[in-house]
Motif scaffolding. Structure first.
Motif, PDB file in Angstrom:
ATOM      1  N   SER A  81       0.829  -1.205   0.000  1.00 37.94           N
ATOM      2  CA  SER A  81       0.000   0.000   0.000  1.00 37.94           C
ATOM      3  C   SER A  81       0.867   1.259   0.000  1.00 37.94           C
ATOM      4  O   SER A  81       0.574   2.235  -0.698  1.00 37.94           O
ATOM      5  CB  SER A  81      -0.928  -0.003   1.216  1.00 37.94           C
ATOM      6  OG  SER A  81      -1.704   1.158   1.212  1.00 37.94           O
ATOM      7  N   HIS A 114       0.902   4.049  -2.958  1.00 41.21           N
ATOM      8  CA  HIS A 114       0.688   5.461  -2.611  1.00 41.21           C
ATOM      9  C   HIS A 114       1.790   6.335  -3.212  1.00 41.21           C
ATOM     10  O   HIS A 114       1.525   7.400  -3.785  1.00 41.21           O
ATOM     11  CB  HIS A 114       0.660   5.600  -1.082  1.00 41.21           C
ATOM     12  CG  HIS A 114       0.600   7.016  -0.602  1.00 41.21           C
ATOM     13  ND1 HIS A 114       1.700   7.670  -0.080  1.00 41.21           N
ATOM     14  CD2 HIS A 114      -0.406   7.927  -0.586  1.00 41.21           C
ATOM     15  CE1 HIS A 114       1.362   8.904   0.245  1.00 41.21           C
ATOM     16  NE2 HIS A 114       0.097   9.084  -0.044  1.00 41.21           N
ATOM     17  N   LYS A 133      -4.956   6.530  -0.746  1.00 34.38           N
ATOM     18  CA  LYS A 133      -4.743   5.637   0.387  1.00 34.38           C
ATOM     19  C   LYS A 133      -5.662   6.077   1.522  1.00 34.38           C
ATOM     20  O   LYS A 133      -5.738   7.271   1.830  1.00 34.38           O
ATOM     21  CB  LYS A 133      -3.276   5.704   0.836  1.00 34.38           C
ATOM     22  CG  LYS A 133      -2.957   4.706   1.936  1.00 34.38           C
ATOM     23  CD  LYS A 133      -1.464   4.550   2.134  1.00 34.38           C
ATOM     24  CE  LYS A 133      -0.999   5.405   3.291  1.00 34.38           C
ATOM     25  NZ  LYS A 133       0.399   5.145   3.646  1.00 34.38           N
ATOM     26  N   GLN A 161      -4.988   0.911   3.667  1.00 31.62           N
ATOM     27  CA  GLN A 161      -5.050   0.321   2.331  1.00 31.62           C
ATOM     28  C   GLN A 161      -5.106   1.385   1.231  1.00 31.62           C
ATOM     29  O   GLN A 161      -5.745   2.421   1.405  1.00 31.62           O
ATOM     30  CB  GLN A 161      -6.283  -0.593   2.212  1.00 31.62           C
ATOM     31  CG  GLN A 161      -6.147  -1.891   3.011  1.00 31.62           C
ATOM     32  CD  GLN A 161      -7.394  -2.746   2.996  1.00 31.62           C
ATOM     33  OE1 GLN A 161      -8.518  -2.230   2.971  1.00 31.62           O
ATOM     34  NE2 GLN A 161      -7.215  -4.057   3.027  1.00 31.62           N
ATOM     35  N   SER A 162      -4.455   1.099   0.120  1.00 35.23           N
ATOM     36  CA  SER A 162      -4.575   1.941  -1.073  1.00 35.23           C
ATOM     37  C   SER A 162      -5.666   1.348  -1.949  1.00 35.23           C
ATOM     38  O   SER A 162      -5.622   0.166  -2.295  1.00 35.23           O
ATOM     39  CB  SER A 162      -3.255   1.965  -1.848  1.00 35.23           C
ATOM     40  OG  SER A 162      -2.325   2.808  -1.216  1.00 35.23           O
TER      41      SER A 162
END
Lengths: 305, 417
Positions: free
Chosen positions: A17, A21, B243, B283-284
């Motif tokens: 994640s 990002h 995100k 979480q993205s």
């Protein structure tokens, strides 16, 4: 409490994640980014992360390969297959062409490596396409100069890194503002270790070039390292050449990457091997880092990846 | 397995680098070639002992001067956890580096030299830990070997630190007597500290609960990028990529777009290309909205029932990070998550003495490493939470528009209305 338990993310999910990002920050902050692709496992993971970050859209950047002409054929084949499969743009620029155009001197010696000359081609390519951000697969656990580099690492118009003038990087806020002619190197997998990469490759079932797995290869034993014989290295009369079962832990040029003896034929075998190993990835396989204590720091200051 | 990010505060004199070297060495995270490189460098030393401190000094200037200048990141893992260490220098002239390293840390190890007890530097590091709102504090009383492993000395240090912690409002403090040099209580319990009944440092790092540090009740989704494939079969596809920095989102949730205030509902959530019913921090994801409202990078999607503050005037603790001094009235870019807007520093109320917490009102000059209380006015409204309640949506940076350099770190303070 039970609710929270369920909502804990595994470490690979957290790393993934964070990297997604960072890639999306590149997409949001820059006009002409690029993803530097070498055909090695780290840049393959970057492509996998980019698919997660941007699909069903297209990548907001091309893949860029700086081709030294000393690549493993397996890595080139892998590259072309991957690009066809994901239907993204690939830019290839050859060190060979830079050498000719700029009348550069080819390095000499037994393992004459074009590693240093890559920087010229890279900087020319950045200029040609006016890239303002280049995403790379460097990790901080690889080497101690890299341990101090920012995720958004600003390079001046000569591509140089100045370790003393790095921007503070706080929370998950990335400052990608630059002047014309400057560019930012972005390292989305900075916080991953070699083992994290392999565990992720396993979990995500990511295909790799065959040279990462054990295979028979003719190698030359040199100062404790095994170097594949090829047209690019010079053999001396007293060299001992033998066919051994080897695999590659890193994939760079044939002239500066050493193989390791191994029977690891699956990802699980490789993971077990890495857990047991006592030598670092670059220490075991990179001939180019051994030059001096600050070899990497010096190359980065000159515009290297 | 999860990840713990922590920072070590202290200087070489406190044995900080030795401690990190010891953690890496005893957890078998140092590779032979790295050790050999250090051995080569220590060859000329008289005592012939391997200097573990050399493991963490990455840059040539640092090795030459024997100090840590910049933040270095180190990695190690045990079967329980992956650890990311931000190794930051401890001297006052590197406060900005420590602030940087602290910003992403969930835990801080404050090293106290058992011979010297709580000193000015200890206070400074603790004040920074408190300003940066690091959830967990470990006070490692080091060099116990040099005070004959004395319980009395240890207890007296714990006593005086407890006073400081209370004054600073540090909530969760753990004390461990150690000797980084000899490895006492780092990975293995020490036979020389039989009176200490607590855990070793590594055991504590492996087991401290950090799951609750993630806030699941304040939904914050800064939009980073809009995905619009505009192909024939995905003609109407419009996904907001970002995100989740905090909270939980669910399909059907009523959403407010900030700062505009428009409302709609979530029609779909994608995680790694697959549709999911809900998603949570960190979480993205890609979020789809039911209505065609105006949303772009820099906007924030929040659940309508969990709104943050939206203001143009921010009260901040500001750590100045540039060699050029701060000038009141100057304009800077203010960036928080994916939002970047013009701003002006309206006033500086006081400068904080980071050694004593004393306030110097209306300071004449605010320079590198100073921490001040300031008021910032932004050109557009900012959706934020106070840094004390939600770090991930309460910290912002200032960028000098002329040099592009990050010049300040802002911790937004709660303001009573």
């Amino acid at each position: 409490m039970i609710e929270n338990k369920v909502r804990e993310l595994d470490y690979l999910d957290q790393l993934e994640s964070e990297s997604i990002h960072i890639m999306r920050e590149v997409a949001g902050q820059f006009e002409r980014p690029a993803l530097l692709f070498s055909g090695g496992k780290d840049s393959i993971v970057l492509v996998h992360l980019a698919l997660k970050a941007f699909r069903p859209g297209k990548f907001p950047f091309p893949l860029v390969h700086i081709d030294t002409g000393h690549n493993f054929q397996e890595a080139l084949d892998y590259r072309d297959n991957l690009v066809a499969q994901i239907d993204e743009k690939l830019v290839v620029r050859k060190v060979e062409d830079t050498i000719k155009a700029k009348n550069l001197t080819e390095p000499k010696g037994k393992f004459a490596s074009r590693n240093a000359l890559q920087t010229y081609t890279l900087l020319d390519t950045i200029e040609e396409f006016k890239f303002d951000a280049c995403i790379g697969g460097a990790r901080r656990d690889e080497e101690k100069a890299r341990a101090k580099e920012r995720i958004f690492s600003v390079r001046d118009e000569f591509g140089q890194w100045n370790p003393k003038l790095q921007r503070p990087e706080l929370w998950n806020i990335y400052n990608g503002r630059i002047d014309k002619g400057e560019n930012v190197r972005v390292f989305p997998i900075s916080n991953w270790t070699e083992l994290d990469i392999w565990n992720y490759i396993k979990r995500e079932n990511i295909a790799l070039p065959a040279i990462y797995f054990a295979h028979d290869r003719e190698v030359l034993a040199h100062e404790g390292q095994l170097v594949a014989t090829s047209a690019f290295i010079q053999l001396d009369s007293n060299d001992v050449v033998a066919v051994k079962k080897v695999r590659y832990r890193t994939v760079g040029d044939m002239t500066c990457t050493a193989a390791v003896e191994s029977n690891a034929s699956t990802i699980d075998d490789i993971i077990n091997e890495i857990i047991a190993t006592k030598t670092s990835e670059r220490g075991e396989t990179r001939i180019d880092d051994k030059v001096s204590e600050a070899a990497m720091e010096d190359r980065k200051k000159n515009g290297y990846f | 397995m999860d990840i713990l990010r922590f920072i070590t505060a202290g200087s070489v004199d406190d044995g900080k680098s030795t401690l990190i070297g010891r953690l890496l060495y005893d957890s078998k995270s140092i590779m032979i070639d790295h050790l050999e490189a250090i051995e080569k460098q220590t060859k000329n030393r008289e005592d012939g002992e391997i200097d573990l401190a050399l493991l963490t000094d990455g840059l040539r200037a640092e090795r030459e001067q024997g100090i840590t200048i910049d933040v270095a990141y180190k990695y190690f893992a045990t079967p329980k956890r992956k650890f990311i260490i931000a190794d930051a220098p401890g001297h006052i002239q590197y406060t900005r580096n420590m602030v940087t390293g602290a910003s992403n840390s969930e835990l801080i190890i404050i090293l106290v030299d058992a011979r010297h007890g709580v000193i000015e530097q200890t206070r400074r590091h603790s004040i920074i830990a408190s300003l940066l709102n690091i959830p967990h504090v470990v006070v490692a009383v080091n060099k116990m070997d040099l005070v004959d492993y004395s319980q009395e000395v240890y207890h007296s240090i714990v006593g005086s630190y407890a006073e400081l912690a209370a004054q600073l409002g540090l909530r969760e403090v753990t004390y461990i007597p150690i000797s980084a040099l000899n490895g006492d209580n780092i990975v293995d319990p020490s036979q020389l500290l039989p009176w200490y009944k607590g855990h070793t440092l590594l055991h504590f790092l492996e087991n401290v609960s950090i799951a609750n540090d993630i806030n699941l009740s304040k939904s914050r989704f800064p939009v980073q990028y809009v995905i619009r494939p505009q192909t024939e079969d995905l003609h109407d596809y419009r996904g907001y990529a970002g995100k989740i920095v905090s909270g939980i989102y669910q399909v059907g949730d009523e959403i407010t777009v900030l700062p505009s205030g428009l409302t709609t509902t979530i029609s779909a959530i994608e995680l790694g290309g697959k549709p999911v019913q809900n998603a949570f921090a960190p979480q993205s994801v890609i979020i789809h909205l039911a209505d065609d409202v105006d949303v772009s990078r820099g906007d924030m999607l929040v659940k309508s029932s969990e709104k943050p503050q939206v203001e143009q005037t921010l009260e901040v603790h500001l750590c100045w990070m540039d060699a050029k001094p701060l000038s009141v009235g100057n304009k800077y870019l203010f960036q928080i998550n994916s939002t970047r807007v013009r701003s002006v520093i309206k006033s500086v109320e006081y400068k904080l003495n980071v050694n004593t917490l004393d306030k110097e009102f209306s300071p004449e000059k605010v320079g590198l490493n100073d921490i001040v209380r300031a008021t910032i006015k932004t050109a557009q409204p900012i959706a934020f939470d106070s840094y004390q309640t939600l770090r991930v949506n309460g910290g912002g940076i200032l960028i000098d528009e002329t040099s592009n350099v990050t010049v300040g770190a802002c911790m937004i303070q709660a303001v009573e209305n």
